[in-house]
Design a protein around this motif. Structure first.
Motif, short mmCIF file in Angstrom:
data_model
loop_
_atom_site.label_atom_id
_atom_site.label_comp_id
_atom_site.label_asym_id
_atom_site.label_seq_id
_atom_site.Cartn_x
_atom_site.Cartn_y
_atom_site.Cartn_z
N UNK A 116 2.12 -8.06 -4.03
CA UNK A 116 2.78 -7.41 -5.16
C UNK A 116 2.11 -6.07 -5.49
N UNK A 117 0.77 -6.07 -5.53
CA UNK A 117 0.06 -4.84 -5.88
C UNK A 117 0.14 -3.79 -4.79
N UNK A 118 0.04 -4.20 -3.54
CA UNK A 118 0.18 -3.24 -2.44
C UNK A 118 1.55 -2.57 -2.50
N UNK A 119 2.57 -3.36 -2.76
CA UNK A 119 3.93 -2.79 -2.87
C UNK A 119 4.03 -1.88 -4.08
N UNK A 120 3.42 -2.28 -5.19
CA UNK A 120 3.45 -1.49 -6.41
C UNK A 120 2.83 -0.12 -6.19
N UNK A 121 1.75 -0.08 -5.40
CA UNK A 121 1.07 1.18 -5.10
C UNK A 121 1.63 1.85 -3.85
N UNK A 129 -2.55 -4.61 4.55
CA UNK A 129 -3.31 -5.79 4.14
C UNK A 129 -4.45 -6.11 5.09
N UNK A 130 -4.24 -5.96 6.39
CA UNK A 130 -5.24 -6.33 7.38
C UNK A 130 -6.18 -5.20 7.76
N UNK A 131 -5.99 -4.02 7.20
CA UNK A 131 -6.87 -2.90 7.54
C UNK A 131 -8.20 -2.99 6.79
N UNK A 132 -9.15 -2.14 7.21
CA UNK A 132 -10.46 -2.06 6.55
C UNK A 132 -10.57 -0.71 5.84
N UNK A 134 -12.46 1.87 5.92
CA UNK A 134 -12.71 3.09 6.68
C UNK A 134 -11.46 3.58 7.41
N UNK A 135 -10.44 2.73 7.51
CA UNK A 135 -9.21 3.11 8.20
C UNK A 135 -8.21 3.79 7.25
N UNK A 136 -8.57 3.91 5.98
CA UNK A 136 -7.67 4.49 4.98
C UNK A 136 -8.15 5.88 4.58
N UNK A 137 -7.21 6.70 4.11
CA UNK A 137 -7.57 8.00 3.55
C UNK A 137 -8.23 7.80 2.18
N UNK A 138 -8.82 8.87 1.66
CA UNK A 138 -9.45 8.79 0.35
C UNK A 138 -8.48 8.38 -0.74
N UNK A 139 -7.28 8.94 -0.69
CA UNK A 139 -6.27 8.59 -1.69
C UNK A 139 -5.82 7.14 -1.58
N UNK A 140 -5.68 6.65 -0.34
CA UNK A 140 -5.29 5.25 -0.13
C UNK A 140 -6.40 4.31 -0.61
N UNK A 141 -7.65 4.67 -0.33
CA UNK A 141 -8.76 3.85 -0.81
C UNK A 141 -8.78 3.80 -2.33
N UNK A 142 -8.51 4.92 -2.97
CA UNK A 142 -8.52 4.94 -4.43
C UNK A 142 -7.41 4.06 -5.00
N UNK A 143 -6.24 4.08 -4.35
CA UNK A 143 -5.15 3.19 -4.76
C UNK A 143 -5.59 1.73 -4.68
N UNK A 144 -6.25 1.38 -3.58
CA UNK A 144 -6.72 0.01 -3.41
C UNK A 144 -7.75 -0.34 -4.48
N UNK A 149 -8.76 -3.59 -9.33
CA UNK A 149 -9.09 -3.70 -10.76
C UNK A 149 -7.98 -4.38 -11.56
N UNK A 150 -6.75 -4.32 -11.04
CA UNK A 150 -5.61 -4.91 -11.75
C UNK A 150 -5.26 -6.31 -11.24
#
Length: 312
Positions: A116-121, A129-132, A134-144, A149-150
């Motif tokens: 639900x949260x991944x879709x919301x963001x 869901x299965x990534x780590x 370091x495989x995400x951009x800075x903006x994607x990491x911040x979303x996660x 937190x939610x």
């Protein structure tokens, strides 16, 4: 609702926070703003008892937080920080699921909340869901980080400069995303920022701090129109105040209803400052306001925009 009464914090002989009192109603965003070392982050960390106050009381939904075990309290309060702090050797799904797992949620409920949260963001669960981390951009990491937190549906979300390390374009996009999600969820947020533009854009109320004290707490419009002399007045600026005022309203606030196009089209959610920039760029004195479905709902003129930015 969160209410702070006469909150103070000493570190040895140094008084970091002095006699703070303020209230944030359910569903509001409050921004704490001031220079480095003014007590913003210390105040935030006292709210979830990462730092214990030297004096004063904190109430969340009418209950004194000292009556709640600190670990239990922190699981009820979301906390997002600059730099994210994701666990590097855990997948994105497991990062987001951290608090639900600690609270003993079932696997099915936890997985559903993560998706639900991944879709919301706007992060496709099948992809992310299965990534780590370091495989995400800075903006994607911040979303996660904010999604984590939610995750346990907290009563309150605390954010300490969450977008400070991002480039301006990514920062603006994530601010918009957070506002969209906050509107959907109705969550109460208290955020620390040193950026006046961010505070004006994000917050319903802004508390200006200096030397551990709140000098003024007001709506963005009231703060800009009637800043207290001295530090607050210097913070909100002189010539820039008209532009800042335009950022506190949208086209929906001042449009005149019409049904036919009268100029370039902009959405009802467009800030008056962005609308002003658009009018100047396109060399026109009138624009059409459209709703989320692209239907014409009104118009705004350059003259009306200029009046909104006029100083008191």
């Amino acid at each position: 609702m969160i209410e702070v009464k006469h909150l103070s914090k000493h570190f040895g002989t140094q008084l970091a926070v002095k006699d703070l009192s303020f209230r944030v109603d359910n569903g509001q965003i409050c921004a704490l703003i001031g220079t480095s070392g003014c007590g913003k982050s210390t105040t935030l960390r006292m709210l979830n008892r990462l730092i214990e106050p030297s004096a004063g009381e904190i109430f969340i939904q009418g209950k004194n937080v000292t009556a709640i075990p600190a670990e239990q309290l922190r699981r009820r309060i979301g906390y997002a920080i600059q730099g994210v702090g994701l666990f590097p050797h855990q997948t994105i799904a497991r990062n987001i699921a951290t608090v639900p797992r600690l609270l003993g949620w079932t696997r099915a409920d936890t997985d559903a909340r993560v998706n639900e949260l991944l879709s919301l963001f706007r992060l496709d669960p099948a992809t992310f869901a299965g990534k780590y981390p370091h495989q995400l951009s800075g903006g994607e990491q911040q979303r996660v980080g904010v999604a984590r937190a939610l995750a346990a549906r907290p009563e309150l979300l605390l954010m300490d400069e969450p977008f400070g390390a991002l480039d301006p374009l990514t920062r603006t996009h994530l601010q918009d995303e957070l506002l969209r999600i906050q509107k959907l969820l109705g969550i109460t947020i208290i955020m620390v920022t040193h950026d006046l533009e961010e505070a004006i854009k994000m917050a319903d109320i802004i508390a200006v701090m200096d030397k551990g004290e709140i000098l003024q707490i007001d709506s963005p419009q009231a703060l800009l129109r009637y800043p207290r002399p001295g530090f607050v007045q210097n913070l909100v600026g002189g010539q820039d105040r008209s532009l800042h005022l335009l950022a506190t309203q949208t086209l929906a606030d001042i449009m005149t209803p019409v049904t036919r196009p009268s100029g370039p089209a902009m959405a009802t959610s467009t800030s008056l400052r962005d609308a002003m920039a658009g009018l100047i760029w396109q060399g026109t004195e009138r624009l059409t306001v459209v709703d989320e479905n692209g239907l014409v709902v009104g118009e705004v003129t350059l003259e009306n925009l200029l009046k909104q930015g006029a100083r008191p």
